[in-house]
Design a protein around this motif. Structure first.
Motif, mmCIF file in Angstrom:
data_model
loop_
_atom_site.group_PDB
_atom_site.id
_atom_site.type_symbol
_atom_site.label_atom_id
_atom_site.label_comp_id
_atom_site.label_asym_id
_atom_site.label_seq_id
_atom_site.Cartn_x
_atom_site.Cartn_y
_atom_site.Cartn_z
ATOM 1 N N GLN A 1 46.686 -16.312 3.455
ATOM 2 C CA GLN A 1 47.144 -17.493 2.740
ATOM 3 C C GLN A 1 47.911 -18.439 3.657
ATOM 4 O O GLN A 1 47.785 -19.663 3.558
ATOM 5 C CB GLN A 1 48.004 -17.093 1.541
ATOM 6 C CG GLN A 1 47.200 -16.457 0.429
ATOM 7 C CD GLN A 1 48.064 -15.882 -0.678
ATOM 8 O OE1 GLN A 1 49.245 -15.641 -0.492
ATOM 9 N NE2 GLN A 1 47.458 -15.645 -1.831
ATOM 10 N N LYS B 1 41.193 -20.577 -1.556
ATOM 11 C CA LYS B 1 42.440 -20.212 -2.243
ATOM 12 C C LYS B 1 42.133 -19.387 -3.497
ATOM 13 O O LYS B 1 42.803 -18.389 -3.780
ATOM 14 C CB LYS B 1 43.227 -21.465 -2.604
ATOM 15 C CG LYS B 1 44.593 -21.181 -3.157
ATOM 16 C CD LYS B 1 45.366 -22.465 -3.371
ATOM 17 C CE LYS B 1 46.728 -22.159 -3.954
ATOM 18 N NZ LYS B 1 47.491 -23.370 -4.205
ATOM 19 N N LYS B 2 41.106 -19.808 -4.214
ATOM 20 C CA LYS B 2 40.686 -19.064 -5.412
ATOM 21 C C LYS B 2 40.184 -17.664 -5.030
ATOM 22 O O LYS B 2 40.466 -16.682 -5.691
ATOM 23 C CB LYS B 2 39.604 -19.835 -6.156
ATOM 24 C CG LYS B 2 39.162 -19.201 -7.442
ATOM 25 C CD LYS B 2 38.095 -20.033 -8.122
ATOM 26 C CE LYS B 2 37.594 -19.342 -9.384
ATOM 27 N NZ LYS B 2 36.506 -20.106 -10.016
ATOM 28 N N ALA C 1 43.023 -15.413 -4.332
ATOM 29 C CA ALA C 1 43.821 -15.092 -5.513
ATOM 30 C C ALA C 1 43.191 -13.971 -6.335
ATOM 31 O O ALA C 1 43.894 -13.229 -7.029
ATOM 32 C CB ALA C 1 44.031 -16.329 -6.370
#
Length: 66
Positions: free
Chosen positions: A43, A60-61, A64
Motif C-alpha cells: 500500500q 487499491k481495491k 483491500a
C-alpha cells in the motif's frame, strides 16, 4: 635472511589468514514478513507510484480484498 626479515616475512604471510575472518559479516537470522507487513508495504508503494487514477483504484481495491 636477516633476523628482522624473517618475522616480517612471517607476519606478511599470516596477514591474509587473519583478515579473512573479518571478510564476511555474520549472517543475521531474519524472520519472514507477516501478511500485514507485506500488505502495508504494498500500500505504501502504491501510494508513492505515479499510476493513473483508474489503475490506482484498481490496485487499491485488489489490496483491500483478502
Amino acid at each position: 635472511m636477516t633476523p628482522v626479515v624473517v618475522p616480517l616475512w612471517m607476519a606478511l604471510a599470516l596477514l591474509p589468514c587473519l583478515l579473512s575472518g573479518c571478510g564476511s559479516p555474520p549472517q543475521i537470522d531474519r524472520e519472514p514478513h507477516s501478511e500485514a507487513e507485506i500488505k502495508a508495504f504494498a500500500q505504501d508503494m502504491l501510494g508513492r507510484s505515479s499510476l493513473s487514477p483508474d489503475k490506482y483504484q484498481k490496485y487499491k481495491k485488489a489490496l483491500a480484498t483478502p
